[in-house]
Motif scaffolding. Structure first.
Motif, short mmCIF file in Angstrom:
data_model
loop_
_atom_site.label_atom_id
_atom_site.label_comp_id
_atom_site.label_asym_id
_atom_site.label_seq_id
_atom_site.Cartn_x
_atom_site.Cartn_y
_atom_site.Cartn_z
N GLU A 106 0.85 -1.18 0.00
CA GLU A 106 0.00 0.00 0.00
C GLU A 106 0.89 1.23 0.00
O GLU A 106 1.85 1.31 0.76
CB GLU A 106 -0.92 0.01 1.22
N THR A 107 0.57 2.19 -0.85
CA THR A 107 1.38 3.40 -0.97
C THR A 107 0.72 4.56 -0.23
O THR A 107 -0.50 4.59 -0.02
CB THR A 107 1.61 3.78 -2.44
N SER A 108 1.53 5.53 0.16
CA SER A 108 1.03 6.71 0.87
C SER A 108 0.34 7.69 -0.07
O SER A 108 -0.50 8.48 0.37
CB SER A 108 2.19 7.40 1.59
N LEU A 109 0.68 7.66 -1.34
CA LEU A 109 0.07 8.51 -2.35
C LEU A 109 -0.36 7.65 -3.54
O LEU A 109 0.11 6.53 -3.71
CB LEU A 109 1.07 9.58 -2.83
N ILE A 110 -1.27 8.17 -4.34
CA ILE A 110 -1.72 7.44 -5.53
C ILE A 110 -0.55 7.27 -6.49
O ILE A 110 0.17 8.21 -6.80
CB ILE A 110 -2.88 8.19 -6.21
N HIS A 111 -0.35 6.03 -6.92
CA HIS A 111 0.75 5.69 -7.83
C HIS A 111 0.18 4.83 -8.95
O HIS A 111 -0.47 3.82 -8.69
CB HIS A 111 1.85 4.94 -7.07
N ASN A 112 0.37 5.24 -10.18
CA ASN A 112 -0.21 4.53 -11.33
C ASN A 112 -1.72 4.36 -11.19
O ASN A 112 -2.29 3.31 -11.52
CB ASN A 112 0.45 3.15 -11.51
N GLY A 113 -2.35 5.38 -10.62
CA GLY A 113 -3.80 5.39 -10.52
C GLY A 113 -4.40 4.70 -9.32
O GLY A 113 -5.62 4.62 -9.18
N ARG A 114 -3.58 4.18 -8.42
CA ARG A 114 -4.12 3.49 -7.23
C ARG A 114 -3.12 3.50 -6.09
O ARG A 114 -1.98 3.96 -6.25
CB ARG A 114 -4.50 2.05 -7.58
N LYS A 115 -3.57 2.99 -4.95
CA LYS A 115 -2.71 2.96 -3.77
C LYS A 115 -2.46 1.56 -3.25
O LYS A 115 -1.62 1.36 -2.37
CB LYS A 115 -3.33 3.81 -2.64
N LYS A 116 -3.18 0.56 -3.76
CA LYS A 116 -3.03 -0.81 -3.29
C LYS A 116 -2.58 -1.71 -4.44
O LYS A 116 -3.15 -1.67 -5.54
CB LYS A 116 -4.33 -1.32 -2.69
N PHE A 117 -1.57 -2.51 -4.17
CA PHE A 117 -0.99 -3.39 -5.18
C PHE A 117 -0.79 -4.78 -4.59
O PHE A 117 -0.53 -4.93 -3.40
CB PHE A 117 0.37 -2.85 -5.65
N ARG A 118 -0.93 -5.76 -5.43
CA ARG A 118 -0.66 -7.15 -5.04
C ARG A 118 0.03 -7.85 -6.20
O ARG A 118 -0.39 -7.71 -7.36
CB ARG A 118 -1.95 -7.88 -4.67
N PRO A 142 0.10 -4.60 -15.48
CA PRO A 142 0.40 -5.85 -14.76
C PRO A 142 1.72 -5.79 -14.00
O PRO A 142 1.92 -6.53 -13.04
CB PRO A 142 0.44 -6.91 -15.87
N VAL A 143 2.64 -4.92 -14.45
CA VAL A 143 3.93 -4.77 -13.78
C VAL A 143 4.10 -3.31 -13.36
O VAL A 143 3.98 -2.40 -14.19
CB VAL A 143 5.10 -5.18 -14.71
N VAL A 144 4.35 -3.10 -12.06
CA VAL A 144 4.45 -1.74 -11.53
C VAL A 144 5.72 -1.61 -10.71
O VAL A 144 6.03 -2.47 -9.88
CB VAL A 144 3.24 -1.39 -10.63
N GLN A 145 6.46 -0.55 -10.97
CA GLN A 145 7.64 -0.24 -10.17
C GLN A 145 7.24 0.80 -9.13
O GLN A 145 6.77 1.89 -9.47
CB GLN A 145 8.76 0.30 -11.07
N ILE A 146 7.41 0.46 -7.85
CA ILE A 146 6.96 1.32 -6.76
C ILE A 146 8.17 1.88 -6.02
O ILE A 146 8.96 1.11 -5.46
CB ILE A 146 6.07 0.54 -5.78
N PRO A 147 8.33 3.20 -5.97
CA PRO A 147 9.44 3.78 -5.21
C PRO A 147 9.30 3.46 -3.72
O PRO A 147 8.18 3.52 -3.18
CB PRO A 147 9.29 5.28 -5.47
N ASP A 149 10.06 5.23 -1.31
CA ASP A 149 9.60 6.43 -0.60
C ASP A 149 8.07 6.49 -0.50
O ASP A 149 7.55 7.18 0.38
CB ASP A 149 10.09 7.69 -1.31
N LEU A 150 7.37 5.76 -1.37
CA LEU A 150 5.91 5.77 -1.36
C LEU A 150 5.30 4.61 -0.57
O LEU A 150 4.10 4.60 -0.33
CB LEU A 150 5.37 5.74 -2.80
N VAL A 151 6.11 3.64 -0.21
CA VAL A 151 5.57 2.45 0.47
C VAL A 151 5.15 2.80 1.90
O VAL A 151 5.96 3.23 2.71
CB VAL A 151 6.61 1.32 0.49
N ALA A 152 3.85 2.63 2.19
CA ALA A 152 3.33 2.90 3.52
C ALA A 152 3.15 1.63 4.33
O ALA A 152 3.30 1.62 5.56
CB ALA A 152 1.99 3.63 3.41
N ASP A 153 2.84 0.54 3.66
CA ASP A 153 2.63 -0.74 4.35
C ASP A 153 2.84 -1.86 3.33
O ASP A 153 2.46 -1.72 2.16
CB ASP A 153 1.23 -0.81 4.94
N ALA A 154 3.44 -2.95 3.78
CA ALA A 154 3.68 -4.09 2.88
C ALA A 154 3.82 -5.36 3.71
O ALA A 154 4.37 -5.34 4.81
CB ALA A 154 4.94 -3.86 2.05
#
Length: 206
Positions: A106-118, A142-147, A149-154
């Motif tokens: 889960e990201t702290s800000l919207i990334h690629n149009g959303r905040k939750k990824f699996r 289908p493939v997302v690169q998440i910085p 700095d944006l990761v809030a929970d994982a």
């Protein structure tokens, strides 16, 4: 990478030096409304192991320290546990260690149009983690690169592959580093809780 805030951060700042002096690494602190009010402390040894006896040692040691510092002004229940198999990912090295397995991020800000990824952790570098979706989706990448700095929970998602890999790592650690310690192994966790949790020690504080 992921740091606590508020009261969680105050508790973490108090107990982290104490845990390190004992040979443990703080994984996470979380104050929740469970059972009235519960302070959850998640820790592990630097080699990734954590037995029931370790949880009890941490509980006995941090309890008087928290009594003196008194960061929580209400009665609470103290719970000390290991990260478990489906562990939270709180450091960059956690993502690298468990590359190839499925995680929820889960990201702290919207990334690629959303905040939750699996998805499956497919790559990790100094700045980001790459997640490849393990589920059919429509319209999303289908493939997302998440910085980082944006990761809030994982955290890792419990799968058969994860259980097998965790058991292999646990066996290697016990045979190669602590062969005389057979308490609180991951095999016992799988039998007792289907791998969903870790060892823990509870006590009430007022």
């Amino acid at each position: 990478m992921i740091r606590e805030t508020g009261i969680d951060a105050r508790v973490a700042n108090i107990i982290e030096p104490v845990l390190e002096a004992l040979g443990f690494r703080l994984v996470r602190v979380r104050l929740s409304g469970l059972n009235g009010l519960t302070l959850q402390i998640m820790a592990e040894r630097f080699d990734g192991t954590m037995t029931v006896e370790d949880c009890e040692l941490v509980s006995r040691t941090v309890s008087p320290v928290l009594d003196v510092e008194d960061p929580i002004d209400r009665k609470y229940h103290l719970e000390v546990s290991s990260p478990g198999i489906d562990r939270p990912l709180v450091r960059k090295s956690d993502f690298a260690d468990w590359q190839g397995h499925i995680a929820k991020v889960e990201t702290s800000l919207i990334h690629n149009g959303r905040k939750k990824f699996r998805g499956r952790i497919t790559a990790v570098d100094a700045e980001s983690v790459t997640i490849e979706s393990d589920q059919a989706s429509y319209g999303g990448d289908p493939v997302v690169q998440i910085p980082f700095d944006l990761v809030a929970d994982a955290r890792l998602i419990l799968t058969d592959d994860l259980i097998r890999d965790a058991l292999r790592k646990d066996k290697a650690l016990r045979e190669g580093r602590i062969p005389d310690d057979d308490a609180g192994s991951l095999e016992e966790q799988v039998e007792d809780e289907s791998g969903a949790g870790g060892n823990d020690a509870d006590r009430n504080r007022s």
